[in-house]
Write a protein that holds these residues in place. Structure first.
Motif, PDB file in Angstrom:
ATOM      1  N   VAL A 269       0.843  -1.188   0.000  1.00 55.83           N
ATOM      2  CA  VAL A 269       0.000   0.000   0.000  1.00 55.83           C
ATOM      3  C   VAL A 269       0.881   1.242   0.000  1.00 55.83           C
ATOM      4  N   SER A 270       0.292   2.362  -0.320  1.00 56.87           N
ATOM      5  CA  SER A 270       0.994   3.638  -0.275  1.00 56.87           C
ATOM      6  C   SER A 270       0.049   4.658   0.338  1.00 56.87           C
ATOM      7  N   PHE A 271       0.330   5.039   1.595  1.00 57.10           N
ATOM      8  CA  PHE A 271      -0.589   5.916   2.322  1.00 57.10           C
ATOM      9  C   PHE A 271      -0.644   7.310   1.699  1.00 57.10           C
ATOM     10  N   THR A 272      -1.755   7.977   1.919  1.00 57.47           N
ATOM     11  CA  THR A 272      -1.976   9.325   1.391  1.00 57.47           C
ATOM     12  C   THR A 272      -2.167  10.311   2.536  1.00 57.47           C
ATOM     13  N   ASP A 273      -2.200  11.577   2.188  1.00 56.76           N
ATOM     14  CA  ASP A 273      -2.464  12.606   3.186  1.00 56.76           C
ATOM     15  C   ASP A 273      -3.847  12.412   3.813  1.00 56.76           C
ATOM     16  N   LYS A 274      -4.810  12.019   3.000  1.00 54.67           N
ATOM     17  CA  LYS A 274      -6.156  11.742   3.501  1.00 54.67           C
ATOM     18  C   LYS A 274      -6.130  10.584   4.489  1.00 54.67           C
TER      19      LYS A 274
ATOM     20  N   THR B 126      -7.415  10.380   8.393  1.00 52.75           N
ATOM     21  CA  THR B 126      -8.310   9.306   8.815  1.00 52.75           C
ATOM     22  C   THR B 126      -7.729   8.546   9.998  1.00 52.75           C
ATOM     23  N   ALA B 127      -6.434   8.254   9.940  1.00 55.63           N
ATOM     24  CA  ALA B 127      -5.785   7.503  11.020  1.00 55.63           C
ATOM     25  C   ALA B 127      -5.854   8.271  12.335  1.00 55.63           C
ATOM     26  N   PHE B 128      -5.634   9.579  12.276  1.00 55.74           N
ATOM     27  CA  PHE B 128      -5.703  10.393  13.488  1.00 55.74           C
ATOM     28  C   PHE B 128      -7.123  10.444  14.035  1.00 55.74           C
ATOM     29  N   ASN B 129      -8.085  10.683  13.172  1.00 59.69           N
ATOM     30  CA  ASN B 129      -9.478  10.770  13.627  1.00 59.69           C
ATOM     31  C   ASN B 129      -9.963   9.433  14.190  1.00 59.69           C
TER      32      ASN B 129
ATOM     33  N   ARG C 210     -11.949  -1.520  12.336  1.00 60.98           N
ATOM     34  CA  ARG C 210     -11.821  -0.328  13.180  1.00 60.98           C
ATOM     35  C   ARG C 210     -10.866   0.718  12.614  1.00 60.98           C
ATOM     36  N   GLY C 211      -9.951   0.294  11.784  1.00 64.27           N
ATOM     37  CA  GLY C 211      -9.016   1.245  11.187  1.00 64.27           C
ATOM     38  C   GLY C 211      -7.846   1.606  12.072  1.00 64.27           C
ATOM     39  N   ILE C 212      -7.669   0.909  13.208  1.00 71.87           N
ATOM     40  CA  ILE C 212      -6.542   1.208  14.096  1.00 71.87           C
ATOM     41  C   ILE C 212      -5.362   0.306  13.773  1.00 71.87           C
ATOM     42  N   MET C 213      -4.172   0.769  14.152  1.00 70.23           N
ATOM     43  CA  MET C 213      -2.943   0.043  13.855  1.00 70.23           C
ATOM     44  C   MET C 213      -2.331  -0.509  15.138  1.00 70.23           C
ATOM     45  N   HIS C 214      -1.207  -1.221  14.982  1.00 72.34           N
ATOM     46  CA  HIS C 214      -0.618  -1.990  16.070  1.00 72.34           C
ATOM     47  C   HIS C 214       0.860  -1.669  16.182  1.00 72.34           C
ATOM     48  N   ARG C 215       1.436  -1.994  17.328  1.00 72.02           N
ATOM     49  CA  ARG C 215       2.864  -1.751  17.549  1.00 72.02           C
ATOM     50  C   ARG C 215       3.742  -2.619  16.653  1.00 72.02           C
ATOM     51  N   ASN C 216       3.271  -3.840  16.332  1.00 74.06           N
ATOM     52  CA  ASN C 216       4.002  -4.707  15.420  1.00 74.06           C
ATOM     53  C   ASN C 216       3.472  -4.457  14.022  1.00 74.06           C
ATOM     54  N   TYR C 217       4.199  -3.667  13.271  1.00 78.65           N
ATOM     55  CA  TYR C 217       3.727  -3.246  11.961  1.00 78.65           C
ATOM     56  C   TYR C 217       3.598  -4.406  10.976  1.00 78.65           C
ATOM     57  N   LYS C 218       4.301  -5.502  11.244  1.00 79.35           N
ATOM     58  CA  LYS C 218       4.412  -6.593  10.269  1.00 79.35           C
ATOM     59  C   LYS C 218       3.235  -7.566  10.291  1.00 79.35           C
TER      60      LYS C 218
ATOM     61  N   SER D  66       1.941   4.824  17.514  1.00 75.65           N
ATOM     62  CA  SER D  66       3.188   5.198  16.848  1.00 75.65           C
ATOM     63  C   SER D  66       3.032   5.365  15.340  1.00 75.65           C
ATOM     64  N   ALA D  67       2.308   4.449  14.699  1.00 76.71           N
ATOM     65  CA  ALA D  67       2.131   4.576  13.248  1.00 76.71           C
ATOM     66  C   ALA D  67       1.295   5.799  12.897  1.00 76.71           C
ATOM     67  N   VAL D  68       0.366   6.159  13.782  1.00 76.68           N
ATOM     68  CA  VAL D  68      -0.434   7.374  13.554  1.00 76.68           C
ATOM     69  C   VAL D  68       0.477   8.599  13.574  1.00 76.68           C
TER      70      VAL D  68
END
Length: 373
Positions: free
Chosen positions: A38-43, A47-50, A338-346, A361-363
């Motif tokens: 994937v390639s994240f965008t500004d949008k 979204t990740a912050f919200n 939920r759209g949330i991320m984790h400490r283990n990115y892999k 951290s990823a946010v």
């Protein structure tokens, strides 16, 4: 309520060690994971912050919960890291709602932490917890112009420096009992001093930063590798690899480089960044998971903020693809529901209870790292 960090701190002091927390007990998968394409965008960053706020922010307390159960407010020092996250988001978006959150979280801390009474040794039980807030208070002033934030930052810095600095042998004590001198207080103090210097132009802050950096480079650093020690107890360096220590060392060096133009500071910052990438990451350059149901999950948020100062403020663009790869990996493995991320990115984000620490951290990386055009 006994805080997780309180329990951990007591255990550490009893063992005679310092800031280093328990090592990860991550289960290694039998087959190496396939990194998401994937390639994240500004949008996506917005979204990740919200989404992070949706699952972790308490509008009533104006602080962040410790996990998705929303029962307990997170550890005191991590709230300052989340405040930085808010500020970095606002700097990226210019959004009025994000600007309002800067003042809101300040008020949440004011209400909960005895109006930022630095001498309250129940609210504040260790020096680095204070220094994370002092840095954030100074930054909040830089962004908002609110002089109350600056006054509290200056008061806090004066108090912690007086209580923690060793005028005989140099260095910053981590704990009130003065058992060890640690990177988690030492290098953030340099960052706080430089931030206050940049605001006030009072050279006393700059001189303190230079003095502390010199001591830290000798006593909390391996200058043959770029490895930051976690602590120094009675002259003995304690090496454990933590991304936030690498990050604050890098941040301190970059700020001194920007002010003085001295190449040695930039060389140190690059060496520390190279060690983090080459010795702490996996073969794909993915940062370590850090954290096993504890506050270590927030460490990469701190690293993320400061590695980007090296990239942006010192124009070291060679590290940008590495950081983008970490962001894309984490974002690709977010919880699809939920759209949330984790400490283990892999690995895919767990679908059960997730801590704000490990989701943060990823946010943060997404707010400070520009997406690929």
């Amino acid at each position: 309520m006994i805080r997780l960090r309180s329990i951990f701190t007591i255990a550490i002091l009893l063992l005679g060690t310092a800031c280093g927390k328990s090592k990860d007990r991550e289960v290694t998968p039998e087959e190496p994971p396939v990194l998401p394409g994937v390639s994240f965008t500004d949008k996506d960053a917005t979204t990740a912050f919200n989404t992070f706020n949706e699952y972790f922010y308490s509008k009533a307390d104006k602080l962040y919960y410790s996990n998705t159960e929303k029962k307990d407010i997170g550890a005191i020092w991590t709230q300052a890291v989340y405040w930085d996250l808010i500020m970095d988001t606002y700097k990226r978006t210019g959004n009025a709602a994000h600007r309002a959150m800067i003042d809101d979280l300040y008020q949440g801390g004011y209400n909960r932490y005895d109006k930022y009474n630095w001498s309250n040794k129940v609210v504040w039980f260790i020096y680095d917890d204070m220094m994370w807030w002092i840095i954030s208070l100074a930054r909040a002033h830089q962004i908002t112009g609110n002089t109350e934030y600056l006054s509290r930052a200056m008061e806090g810095f004066q108090y912690v420096y007086k209580e923690s600095y060793d005028p005989v042998n140099g260095g910053m004590w981590w704990d009130f009992k003065h058992t060890g001198k640690n990177s988690c207080i030492h290098f953030p103090t340099i960052i706080a001093a430089m931030t206050l210097y940049n605001i006030t132009k009072d050279t006393a802050y700059l001189n303190k930063a230079k003095d502390l950096y010199s001591w830290g480079r000798t006593n909390l650093y391996d200058n043959t590798k770029g490895r930051v020690a976690d602590n120094n107890i009675k002259g003995n360096k304690g090496f454990s690899d933590y991304t936030y220590n690498q990050g604050t060392f890098i941040g301190a060096a970059v700020m001194l480089y920007k002010e003085t133009g001295e190449q040695a500071y930039l060389d140190d910052a690059r060496q520390a960044a190279d060690y983090t990438k080459q010795s702490m990451c996996d073969a794909d350059g993915i940062l370590p998971a850090e954290g096993d149901w504890n506050e270590q999950g927030v460490l990469k948020a701190i690293f993320g903020h400061y590695i980007m100062t090296l990239i942006k403020d010192a124009n070291q663009q060679q590290y940008l693809p590495w950081i983008r790869k970490n962001v894309n990996t984490a974002w690709g493995n977010r919880d699809p529901a939920r759209g949330i991320m984790h400490r283990n990115y892999k690995i895919p984000c767990p679908t059960g209870i997730v801590q704000s620490y490990e989701a943060s951290s990823a946010v943060e990386l997404m707010q400070v790292c520009p997406p690929e055009k």
